[in-house]
Design an enzyme around this catalytic site. Structure first.
Site, PDB file in Angstrom:
ATOM      1  N   LYS A 174      18.669  29.037  53.756  1.00 17.57           N
ATOM      2  CA  LYS A 174      19.363  27.940  53.083  1.00 17.57           C
ATOM      3  C   LYS A 174      19.750  26.872  54.113  1.00 17.57           C
ATOM      4  O   LYS A 174      20.533  27.123  55.016  1.00 17.57           O
ATOM      5  CB  LYS A 174      20.611  28.460  52.367  1.00 17.57           C
ATOM      6  CG  LYS A 174      20.273  29.487  51.272  1.00 17.57           C
ATOM      7  CD  LYS A 174      21.494  29.983  50.539  1.00 17.57           C
ATOM      8  CE  LYS A 174      22.413  30.789  51.422  1.00 17.57           C
ATOM      9  NZ  LYS A 174      23.439  31.526  50.657  1.00 17.57           N
ATOM     10  N   THR A 212      32.231  22.573  46.937  1.00 17.11           N
ATOM     11  CA  THR A 212      31.021  23.395  46.950  1.00 17.11           C
ATOM     12  C   THR A 212      31.331  24.885  47.105  1.00 17.11           C
ATOM     13  O   THR A 212      30.456  25.667  47.479  1.00 17.11           O
ATOM     14  CB  THR A 212      30.105  22.960  48.107  1.00 17.11           C
ATOM     15  OG1 THR A 212      30.844  23.040  49.340  1.00 17.11           O
ATOM     16  CG2 THR A 212      29.617  21.536  47.910  1.00 17.11           C
ATOM     17  N   GLY A 214      31.479  28.580  46.512  1.00 16.61           N
ATOM     18  CA  GLY A 214      30.726  29.490  45.654  1.00 16.61           C
ATOM     19  C   GLY A 214      29.234  29.263  45.599  1.00 16.61           C
ATOM     20  O   GLY A 214      28.532  29.953  44.852  1.00 16.61           O
ATOM     21  N   THR A 215      28.710  28.344  46.401  1.00 19.85           N
ATOM     22  CA  THR A 215      27.274  28.030  46.300  1.00 19.85           C
ATOM     23  C   THR A 215      26.394  29.233  46.626  1.00 19.85           C
ATOM     24  O   THR A 215      25.404  29.485  45.944  1.00 19.85           O
ATOM     25  CB  THR A 215      26.893  26.868  47.240  1.00 19.85           C
ATOM     26  OG1 THR A 215      27.451  27.114  48.535  1.00 19.85           O
ATOM     27  CG2 THR A 215      27.399  25.550  46.718  1.00 19.85           C
ATOM     28  N   GLY A 216      26.741  29.971  47.683  1.00 17.34           N
ATOM     29  CA  GLY A 216      25.898  31.095  48.089  1.00 17.34           C
ATOM     30  C   GLY A 216      25.867  32.206  47.058  1.00 17.34           C
ATOM     31  O   GLY A 216      24.802  32.742  46.720  1.00 17.34           O
ATOM     32  N   CYS A 217      27.035  32.560  46.543  1.00 17.49           N
ATOM     33  CA  CYS A 217      27.120  33.593  45.500  1.00 17.49           C
ATOM     34  C   CYS A 217      26.327  33.159  44.273  1.00 17.49           C
ATOM     35  O   CYS A 217      25.603  33.953  43.659  1.00 17.49           O
ATOM     36  CB  CYS A 217      28.578  33.808  45.082  1.00 17.49           C
ATOM     37  SG  CYS A 217      29.711  34.119  46.440  1.00 17.49           S
TER      38      CYS A 217
END
Length: 271
Positions: A174, A212, A214-217
């Site tokens: 990412k 932003t 929580g983007t990874g989860c």
């Protein structure tokens, strides 16, 4: 027809923007039935993580067995696992489950708070990543796990190779943490999906929005939802990227710090 079932194995975010809460919201947005194994309870809000308490291994194992043995799963997503013991336990459970696994190797929070003990890194490398269908590290997690530091798009291939060496079938590097001008893509958020032979560059506009959390989860849960629905890995990752991009664009302020992405953006009129 029975529901499409996806299980998240992760920590609870009391602020509702990341962790189990983000995972279940994402699964709902993808039309699948989300289930959860809570590995840790955190006290956190828009300003950071004020406390974290991991659950006993037997509690994590019991939750997992309860869900998988009775209800069954068509994909599993992992997030915050906190300790080496939990990492090893979850890796063992995944190895015995006939379903794709999306591993988000959570190391630090959006605010820089450590969510994985340093002693657990080797367990992630040697136990968890080898059972992953897809691993989804950000650039900080790549550096933490492999020592490879990515400064530009050209370094993302090297990062992917270093991650794939630990055994996941696919990896998504990412690139959201690259500075906006750190590649030929200009002001774009660029991710690289590869299994070592096939390669997909996923580009989306970089939205000027600080909210932003929580983007990874969210990305990992969206990928797991797609895989559970029978999509190929490239199809699932592309759909997840599109969903997360919209969620970032619609991210909203909450509290005094970094607000969450909007998991319900597609439900609000013209989405």
């Amino acid at each position: 027809m029975s529901a499409v079932r996806v299980l998240t194995v992760a920590g609870s975010d009391s602020g509702g923007g990341a962790g189990i809460q983000a995972d279940l919201k994402t699964m709902l947005a993808f039309g699948v039935h989300g289930m959860s194994v809570i590995t840790a309870v955190t006290a956190q809000n828009s300003l950071g993580v004020q406390g974290a308490w991991e659950l006993p291994v037997e509690a994590v194992r019991a939750q997992y067995r309860s869900v998988v043995d009775d209800i069954g799963v068509q994909a599993v997503k992992t997030g915050m696992l906190a300790s080496a013991e939990l990492v090893e336990t979850v890796a063992e459970l995944l190895a015995g489950t006939d379903a794709p696994a999306v591993v988000d190797p959570v190391g630090v929070s959006k605010h820089g708070d450590a969510l994985l003990a340093a002693s657990a890194l080797d367990a992630v490398r040697t136990k968890l990543l080898p059972v992953a269908t897809v691993a989804t590290p950000n650039l900080d997690e790549v550096a933490q796990l492999t020592g490879v530091r990515v400064e530009s798009e050209s370094g993302m291939r090297r990062a992917a190779a270093a991650m794939l060496a630990y055994g996941p079938r696919w990896v998504v590097i990412k690139g959201g943490h690259l500075s906006g001008d750190a590649g030929r893509g200009g002001n774009q958020a660029v991710d690289l999906l590869t299994d070592g032979s096939e390669e997909y560059w996923l580009r989306a506009p970089r939205h000027d929005n600080r909210h932003t959390h929580g983007t990874g989860c969210t990305l990992a849960s969206a990928i797991a939802s797609g895989l559970a629905r029978g999509r190929s890995v490239p199809e699932a990752v592309a759909a997840a990227k599109e969903y997360v991009t919209g969620a970032i664009a619609a991210g909203f302020p909450l509290g005094g710090g970094i607000g969450p992405v909007d998991h319900g953006w597609r439900f609000r009129g013209d989405g």
